[in-house]
Write an enzyme that holds these catalytic residues in place. Structure first.
Site, short mmCIF file in Angstrom:
data_model
loop_
_atom_site.label_atom_id
_atom_site.label_comp_id
_atom_site.label_asym_id
_atom_site.label_seq_id
_atom_site.Cartn_x
_atom_site.Cartn_y
_atom_site.Cartn_z
N ARG A 37 13.92 41.03 17.65
CA ARG A 37 15.28 41.55 17.45
C ARG A 37 16.13 40.40 16.94
O ARG A 37 16.28 39.39 17.65
CB ARG A 37 15.83 42.12 18.75
N HIS B 285 16.74 49.65 12.25
CA HIS B 285 16.25 49.76 13.63
C HIS B 285 15.09 50.76 13.59
O HIS B 285 15.20 51.88 14.10
CB HIS B 285 17.38 50.22 14.55
N GLN C 293 13.66 52.54 16.76
CA GLN C 293 14.57 53.58 17.22
C GLN C 293 14.36 54.86 16.41
O GLN C 293 14.31 55.96 16.96
CB GLN C 293 16.02 53.10 17.07
N ASP D 255 26.42 56.62 16.69
CA ASP D 255 26.15 55.29 17.24
C ASP D 255 27.49 54.61 17.44
O ASP D 255 28.53 55.09 16.96
CB ASP D 255 25.25 54.51 16.25
N CYS E 166 21.48 56.62 20.00
CA CYS E 166 20.45 55.61 20.32
C CYS E 166 20.74 54.91 21.64
O CYS E 166 19.82 54.38 22.26
CB CYS E 166 20.38 54.59 19.19
N ARG F 30 11.49 55.98 23.29
CA ARG F 30 11.33 54.61 22.78
C ARG F 30 10.01 54.01 23.27
O ARG F 30 9.35 53.25 22.57
CB ARG F 30 12.50 53.72 23.23
N1 CP Z 1 18.70 51.77 21.55
C1 CP Z 1 18.46 50.46 21.79
O1 CP Z 1 17.85 49.73 20.98
O2 CP Z 1 18.91 50.04 22.99
P1 CP Z 1 18.93 48.52 23.52
O3 CP Z 1 19.87 47.76 22.63
O4 CP Z 1 19.38 48.61 24.94
O5 CP Z 1 17.53 47.98 23.39
N1 NVA Z 2 24.07 49.72 15.93
C1 NVA Z 2 23.84 49.19 17.25
C2 NVA Z 2 22.59 49.75 17.81
C3 NVA Z 2 22.22 49.29 19.20
C4 NVA Z 2 20.93 49.85 19.68
C5 NVA Z 2 23.80 47.67 17.20
O1 NVA Z 2 23.24 47.13 16.24
O2 NVA Z 2 24.36 47.04 18.08
#
Ligand code: CP
Ligand code: NVA
Length: 296
Positions: A99, A126, A129, A215, A255, A283
């Site tokens: 990440r 993502h 997701q 989101d 998400c 997930r």
């Molecule tokens: N949806 C998602 O990626 O959640 P987190 O940021 O908690 O991993």
């Molecule tokens: N768009 C959000 C998604 C989190 C799962 C972010 O990048 O923070």
């Protein structure tokens, strides 16, 4: 093979990963030894709840060993160049999942690692997701010809979702304020597979939709813009009135984490047709699907 972008899979690969995700959910014991003896690195430059826990559990349940690393230890791009981090971790680990803030770091790491590299969220995609999202959608109704409306920021989640859904023949509508539409290359890519509309007319976008998705307005790393974004996205809240414009059996998706009272009201997040915690559960199953697809 890597999974940095949804499109990396191709349509057949996406269907295969989705099928494996469903099988992993329905018959978990079938895959109990699929990753025996494999070490899976899970690296985070940003916070996480769902991804952190679902990926560790998924790897363990496939018989592999998860190792979670935080950037405070590694210092990607500061303490050490991403290419050198990749070459080093590749000597110990069989799969790398990361990440990051900057998607380019993933491209560099993938170029310098022989092991499969998986995107656990970047600034532009993502994809893990999105696989959970289409799994959740497919559990509700047949996907071809259905309509998905994404409301809000044309961000990482929106990009991956619109491509995955379009590849599975879902019509995609995105309602975003001016300046926050998804990147044109993602609109073009998704349009190769299905009908895609981008508009600032929220009500028209939701009319008759089968799936309504939103989101957060300010993603991780954009916290300083939160107040300005609250103002700009004001008309883009998914509330009971807006959700009521969707089809009678429409389901709500997010998400998570949600900023309740901003992009979504409690009434919609907790609606009888909200599937947000099924998404969160998926997930885990869909991460197994990805791991199985990349390693089989
Ligand atoms: N949806 C998602 O990626 O959640 P987190 O940021 O908690 O991993
Ligand atoms: N768009 C959000 C998604 C989190 C799962 C972010 O990048 O923070």
């Amino acid at each position: 093979m890597d999974y940095l972008r949804v499109a990396d899979l191709g349509v057949d690969g996406l269907r295969s990963a989705l099928d494996l995700s469903t099988r992993a959910k329905e018959h978990p014991s079938e895959f109990a030894n699929a990753l025996t003896g494999r070490e899976v690195g899970l690296f985070y430059m940003k916070p996480s709840t769902r991804t952190r826990v679902s990926t560790e559990v998924a790897v363990s349940q496939l018989g592999g060993r998860p190792m979670t690393l935080r950037n405070e230890e590694v210092g990607l791009g500061k303490r050490e160049a991403p290419a050198d981090v990749a070459r080093t971790l590749d000597r110990y680990l069989d799969i790398l999942a990361l990440r990051v803030f900057d998607h380019e770091h993933l491209d560099i790491i993938a170029a310098h690692a022989d092991s499969p590299v998986i995107n656990l969220l970047s600034d532009i995609e993502h994809p893990c997701q999105a696989l959970a999202d289409v799994q959740t959608m497919a559990e509700a109704r047949p996907l071809p010809g259905s309509v998905l409306t994404f409301i809000g920021d044309g961000n990482n989640v929106c990009h991956s979702l619109m491509v995955a859904a379009a590849m599975l023949e879902v019509e995609v509508r995105v309602a975003a304020p001016e300046g926050y539409a998804p990147r044109p290359e993602y609109v073009d890519l998704a349009s190769r597979y299905s009908r895609v509309t981008v508009t600032s007319d929220v009500a028209a976008a939701v009319d008759g939709a089968d799936f309504v998705y939103t989101d957060v307005w300010a993603s991780m790393g954009q916290e300083e813009e939160a107040a300005e974004r609250r103002r700009l996205f004001e008309g883009y809240q998914v509330n009971e009135e807006l959700f009521g414009r969707a089809g009678d059996e429409a389901i709500f998706l997010h998400c998570l984490p949600a900023h309740r009272g901003e992009e979504v009201t409690d009434g919609v997040a907790d609606h009888a047709r909200s599937r947000i915690f099924d998404q969160a559960e998926n997930r885990m199953h869909s991460f197994k699907g990805i791991l199985l697809h990349l390693t089989q």
